[in-house]
Scaffold this motif. Structure first.
Motif, PDB file in Angstrom:
ATOM      1  N   ILE A  16       0.862  -1.180   0.000  1.00  0.00           N
ATOM      2  CA  ILE A  16       0.000   0.000   0.000  1.00  0.00           C
ATOM      3  C   ILE A  16       0.898   1.228   0.000  1.00  0.00           C
ATOM      4  O   ILE A  16       1.809   1.333   0.822  1.00  0.00           O
ATOM      5  CB  ILE A  16      -0.909   0.020   1.251  1.00  0.00           C
ATOM      6  CG1 ILE A  16      -1.716  -1.266   1.356  1.00  0.00           C
ATOM      7  CG2 ILE A  16      -1.802   1.239   1.254  1.00  0.00           C
ATOM      8  CD1 ILE A  16      -2.637  -1.533   0.189  1.00  0.00           C
ATOM      9  N   GLU A  18       1.072   5.690  -0.740  1.00  0.00           N
ATOM     10  CA  GLU A  18       0.341   6.943  -0.911  1.00  0.00           C
ATOM     11  C   GLU A  18       0.334   7.404  -2.374  1.00  0.00           C
ATOM     12  O   GLU A  18      -0.696   7.883  -2.860  1.00  0.00           O
ATOM     13  CB  GLU A  18       0.911   8.026   0.008  1.00  0.00           C
ATOM     14  CG  GLU A  18       0.040   9.254   0.110  1.00  0.00           C
ATOM     15  CD  GLU A  18      -1.376   8.961   0.596  1.00  0.00           C
ATOM     16  OE1 GLU A  18      -2.297   9.698   0.183  1.00  0.00           O
ATOM     17  OE2 GLU A  18      -1.591   8.021   1.373  1.00  0.00           O
ATOM     18  N   ASN A  21      -2.409   5.523  -4.036  1.00  0.00           N
ATOM     19  CA  ASN A  21      -3.705   6.031  -3.586  1.00  0.00           C
ATOM     20  C   ASN A  21      -4.066   7.334  -4.315  1.00  0.00           C
ATOM     21  O   ASN A  21      -5.211   7.520  -4.741  1.00  0.00           O
ATOM     22  CB  ASN A  21      -3.708   6.272  -2.080  1.00  0.00           C
ATOM     23  CG  ASN A  21      -3.772   5.000  -1.283  1.00  0.00           C
ATOM     24  OD1 ASN A  21      -4.014   3.915  -1.815  1.00  0.00           O
ATOM     25  ND2 ASN A  21      -3.538   5.102   0.013  1.00  0.00           N
ATOM     26  N   ALA A  74     -10.777  -1.528  -1.262  1.00  0.00           N
ATOM     27  CA  ALA A  74     -10.209  -0.919  -0.058  1.00  0.00           C
ATOM     28  C   ALA A  74      -9.435  -1.988   0.713  1.00  0.00           C
ATOM     29  O   ALA A  74      -9.850  -3.145   0.766  1.00  0.00           O
ATOM     30  CB  ALA A  74     -11.308  -0.339   0.818  1.00  0.00           C
ATOM     31  N   ALA A 125      -6.227  -0.145  -2.843  1.00  0.00           N
ATOM     32  CA  ALA A 125      -5.860   1.238  -2.566  1.00  0.00           C
ATOM     33  C   ALA A 125      -6.898   1.849  -1.639  1.00  0.00           C
ATOM     34  O   ALA A 125      -8.062   1.473  -1.682  1.00  0.00           O
ATOM     35  CB  ALA A 125      -5.780   2.039  -3.861  1.00  0.00           C
ATOM     36  N   HIS A 126      -6.461   2.759  -0.843  1.00  0.00           N
ATOM     37  CA  HIS A 126      -7.334   3.529   0.040  1.00  0.00           C
ATOM     38  C   HIS A 126      -7.952   2.669   1.153  1.00  0.00           C
ATOM     39  O   HIS A 126      -8.052   1.459   1.047  1.00  0.00           O
ATOM     40  CB  HIS A 126      -8.482   4.206  -0.730  1.00  0.00           C
ATOM     41  CG  HIS A 126      -8.040   5.309  -1.615  1.00  0.00           C
ATOM     42  ND1 HIS A 126      -7.708   6.538  -1.137  1.00  0.00           N
ATOM     43  CD2 HIS A 126      -7.877   5.366  -2.961  1.00  0.00           C
ATOM     44  CE1 HIS A 126      -7.369   7.317  -2.147  1.00  0.00           C
ATOM     45  NE2 HIS A 126      -7.456   6.622  -3.259  1.00  0.00           N
ATOM     46  N   SER A 130     -11.371   6.769   2.905  1.00  0.00           N
ATOM     47  CA  SER A 130     -10.697   7.624   1.926  1.00  0.00           C
ATOM     48  C   SER A 130     -11.158   7.310   0.497  1.00  0.00           C
ATOM     49  O   SER A 130     -11.169   8.193  -0.352  1.00  0.00           O
ATOM     50  CB  SER A 130      -9.176   7.507   2.041  1.00  0.00           C
ATOM     51  OG  SER A 130      -8.729   6.227   1.701  1.00  0.00           O
ATOM     52  N   LEU A 131     -11.563   6.061   0.244  1.00  0.00           N
ATOM     53  CA  LEU A 131     -12.123   5.720  -1.069  1.00  0.00           C
ATOM     54  C   LEU A 131     -13.436   6.477  -1.283  1.00  0.00           C
ATOM     55  O   LEU A 131     -13.694   7.014  -2.359  1.00  0.00           O
ATOM     56  CB  LEU A 131     -12.340   4.210  -1.175  1.00  0.00           C
ATOM     57  CG  LEU A 131     -12.765   3.652  -2.526  1.00  0.00           C
ATOM     58  CD1 LEU A 131     -11.748   3.995  -3.607  1.00  0.00           C
ATOM     59  CD2 LEU A 131     -12.938   2.145  -2.445  1.00  0.00           C
TER      60      LEU A 131
END
Length: 188
Positions: A16, A18, A21, A74, A125-126, A130-131
């Protein structure tokens, strides 16, 4: 149920990061902008030609009909192991991204499912929260299925390439002994 945003579930087979993301958020934002623009021009046609859908059920439906080109999951979907619950649905999404849907295989044992020529890329991701923020939605979303990335081809290719690099990094971490793995994750 309180969720830890740093939690990375066992189904997540990539590192993961940033930058990934941010790239995914940019791609989804672009696709939503195109979808909203089409909806303003002709709501009936836009509904028939959606670019992306939110949620586990809609994503599974799209994967079964072979419409999905990309799945974003997610990395902190709540753990509910009851039959037919979230864990089963997430595993269905991951399985359908790799294998073609065969309704007969669900009903009869011994019928093999065949692998897709090119599996649908799955990107972890996320967090759920945040998604949802990236999608400008108030409800938390666990999965987004992209049906069409026309007009955002470069962003799509960049996101897929970044995800492949993150999977390679994850495999490298798995090859390390446990003590060195923790040190490598801290350094990355």
């Amino acid at each position: 149920a309180v969720q830890d945003p740093l939690l990375v579930r066992e189904y997540c087979a990539q590192a993961i990061s940033e930058p990934l993301n941010l790239a995914v958020a940019e791609l989804l934002s672009t696709l939503l902008r195109f979808q909203e623009k089409a909806h303003q021009a002709d709501p009936a046609k836009a509904l028939a030609k959606r670019r992306c859908v939110l949620g586990l059920r809609e994503s599974v439906r799209g994967l079964r009909t072979n419409k999905v080109r990309l799945v974003v999951v997610a990395h902190n979907v709540e753990k509910i192991e009851a039959a037919g619950a979230l864990d089963d649905m997430v595993m269905d999404v991951l399985r359908l991204a790799r294998y073609k849907h065969n309704p007969m295989a669900d009903r009869h044992e011994g019928i093999e499912v065949e692998e897709r020529e090119t599996p649908v890329p799955v990107i972890f991701a996320h967090t759920r929260r945040s998604l949802s923020k990236a999608l400008r939605r108030s409800m938390r979303s666990s999965v987004v299925a992209v049906f069409s990335y026309d007009g955002a081809n470069d962003q799509f290719k960049r996101v897929v390439r970044m995800a492949e690099d993150a999977r390679a990094q994850f495999r490298a971490w798995q090859a390390l002994p446990p003590q060195r793995e923790a040190a490598a994750r801290g350094a990355a």
